[in-house]
Scaffold this active site. Structure first.
Site, PDB file in Angstrom:
ATOM      1  N   LYS A  11     -13.970 -91.539 -54.597  1.00  9.68           N
ATOM      2  CA  LYS A  11     -15.328 -90.939 -53.803  1.00  9.68           C
ATOM      3  C   LYS A  11     -15.379 -89.614 -53.545  1.00  9.68           C
ATOM      4  CE  LYS A  11     -15.978 -95.552 -51.550  1.00  9.68           C
ATOM      5  NZ  LYS A  11     -16.016 -96.143 -50.198  1.00  9.68           N
ATOM      6  N   TYR A  51     -24.100-100.338 -54.223  1.00 12.53           N
ATOM      7  CA  TYR A  51     -24.185-100.932 -52.807  1.00 12.53           C
ATOM      8  C   TYR A  51     -25.058-101.876 -52.376  1.00 12.53           C
ATOM      9  CZ  TYR A  51     -20.043 -97.710 -51.631  1.00 12.53           C
ATOM     10  OH  TYR A  51     -18.874 -97.168 -52.035  1.00 12.53           O
ATOM     11  N   PHE A  59     -24.761 -99.258 -42.099  1.00 19.79           N
ATOM     12  CA  PHE A  59     -23.993 -98.049 -42.723  1.00 19.79           C
ATOM     13  C   PHE A  59     -24.595 -97.897 -44.356  1.00 19.79           C
ATOM     14  CE2 PHE A  59     -21.556-102.066 -43.663  1.00 19.79           C
ATOM     15  CZ  PHE A  59     -21.363-102.260 -45.020  1.00 19.79           C
ATOM     16  N   ARG A  87      -7.116-103.343 -54.578  1.00 16.35           N
ATOM     17  CA  ARG A  87      -7.346-103.570 -53.199  1.00 16.35           C
ATOM     18  C   ARG A  87      -6.407-103.565 -52.347  1.00 16.35           C
ATOM     19  NH1 ARG A  87     -13.013-103.636 -51.783  1.00 16.35           N
ATOM     20  NH2 ARG A  87     -12.182-104.823 -49.900  1.00 16.35           N
ATOM     21  N   THR A  93     -10.567-101.151 -45.438  1.00 18.86           N
ATOM     22  CA  THR A  93     -11.781-100.376 -45.549  1.00 18.86           C
ATOM     23  C   THR A  93     -11.692 -99.138 -44.537  1.00 18.86           C
ATOM     24  OG1 THR A  93     -13.208-102.416 -46.149  1.00 18.86           O
ATOM     25  CG2 THR A  93     -14.196-100.738 -45.538  1.00 18.86           C
ATOM     26  N   ARG A 104      -5.883 -95.189 -48.529  1.00 21.05           N
ATOM     27  CA  ARG A 104      -6.564 -94.895 -47.343  1.00 21.05           C
ATOM     28  C   ARG A 104      -5.771 -94.714 -46.152  1.00 21.05           C
ATOM     29  NH1 ARG A 104     -11.119-100.047 -48.568  1.00 21.05           N
ATOM     30  NH2 ARG A 104     -12.503 -98.710 -49.930  1.00 21.05           N
ATOM     31  N   ASN A 114     -13.605 -92.773 -46.837  1.00 19.48           N
ATOM     32  CA  ASN A 114     -12.476 -93.654 -47.198  1.00 19.48           C
ATOM     33  C   ASN A 114     -11.944 -93.492 -48.555  1.00 19.48           C
ATOM     34  OD1 ASN A 114     -14.376 -95.024 -48.212  1.00 19.48           O
ATOM     35  ND2 ASN A 114     -13.895 -97.142 -47.263  1.00 19.48           N
ATOM     36  N   HIS A 117     -12.933 -96.786 -54.025  1.00 16.29           N
ATOM     37  CA  HIS A 117     -13.569 -97.971 -53.987  1.00 16.29           C
ATOM     38  C   HIS A 117     -12.889 -98.507 -55.160  1.00 16.29           C
ATOM     39  CE1 HIS A 117     -16.622-100.847 -54.528  1.00 16.29           C
ATOM     40  NE2 HIS A 117     -16.615-100.719 -55.971  1.00 16.29           N
ATOM     41  N   GLU A 128     -19.916-104.499 -61.399  1.00 14.73           N
ATOM     42  CA  GLU A 128     -19.679-103.004 -61.424  1.00 14.73           C
ATOM     43  C   GLU A 128     -19.384-102.129 -62.589  1.00 14.73           C
ATOM     44  OE1 GLU A 128     -18.555-103.164 -56.583  1.00 14.73           O
ATOM     45  OE2 GLU A 128     -16.996-102.703 -58.011  1.00 14.73           O
TER      46      GLU A 128
END
Ligand code: IDP
Ligand code: MG
Length: 151
Positions: A11, A51, A59, A87, A93, A104, A114, A117, A128
């Site tokens: 990100k 998203y 958010f 993950r 998250t 993270r 964070n 993704h 995605e």
């Protein structure tokens, strides 16, 4: 254990803070294969599609603003259990709750910053990957360490 592909994004904060290399390095060292990668200035339209599942949540708007605020690195990683492995490597998250040793947990402090993704399931991964990449942007190849990585 299944060979899978998953969509991963570094990100804007990860890019701005110079974390591209260390993050990619973690995935490479784990044995995940990069099969697609590009540097993207994300449009509002793409961010809203990505998203889309969170539309209506408080958010949603700040997250779209965050993701479009500076370029990102988008990639497809392939490997055994790639979706869950990524993950787990990302951590929870909210970086505040993420274990040390996760991306993270090691590098982040706030939920709205964070760093990374990763797709959260098989269907999301497919959605995605198709959203971010054309089929011809994804490479099929064998890495020389593959036979030493698996048993
Ligand atoms: P995930 O990225 O771990 O899958 P999701 O719940 O799918 O988490 O949320 C998507 C993204 O939206 C998060 O990574 C984070 O950037 C942002 N986000 C989620 N919840 C919040 C929140 O409560 N405040 C601010 N941003 C949030
Ligand atoms: Mg998610």
């Amino acid at each position: 254990m299944k060979n899978e592909r998953t969509f991963v994004m570094i990100k804007p904060d990860g890019v701005q803070r110079g974390l591209i290399g260390v993050i990619i390095n973690r995935f490479e060292k784990k044995g995940l294969k990069i099969v697609a990668m590009k540097f993207v200035s994300v449009t509002k339209e793409l961010a809203e599609k990505h998203y889309g599942i969170h539309k209506g949540k408080p958010f949603f708007k700040p997250t779209v603003e965050y993701i479009t605020s500076s370029p990102v690195v988008a990639m497809v990683l392939e490997g055994i259990n790639a979706i869950n492995t990524v993950r787990t490597m990302m951590g929870k998250t909210n970086p505040k709750d993420a274990s040390m040793g996760t991306i993270r947990g090691d590098y982040g402090q706030f939920i709205g910053r964070n760093i990374v993704h990763g797709s959260d399931g098989f269907d999301t991964a497919e959605f995605e990957i198709n959203l971010w990449f054309k089929p011809e942007e994804i490479a099929n190849y064998t890495r020389i360490d593959e036979e030493w990585l698996t048993e």
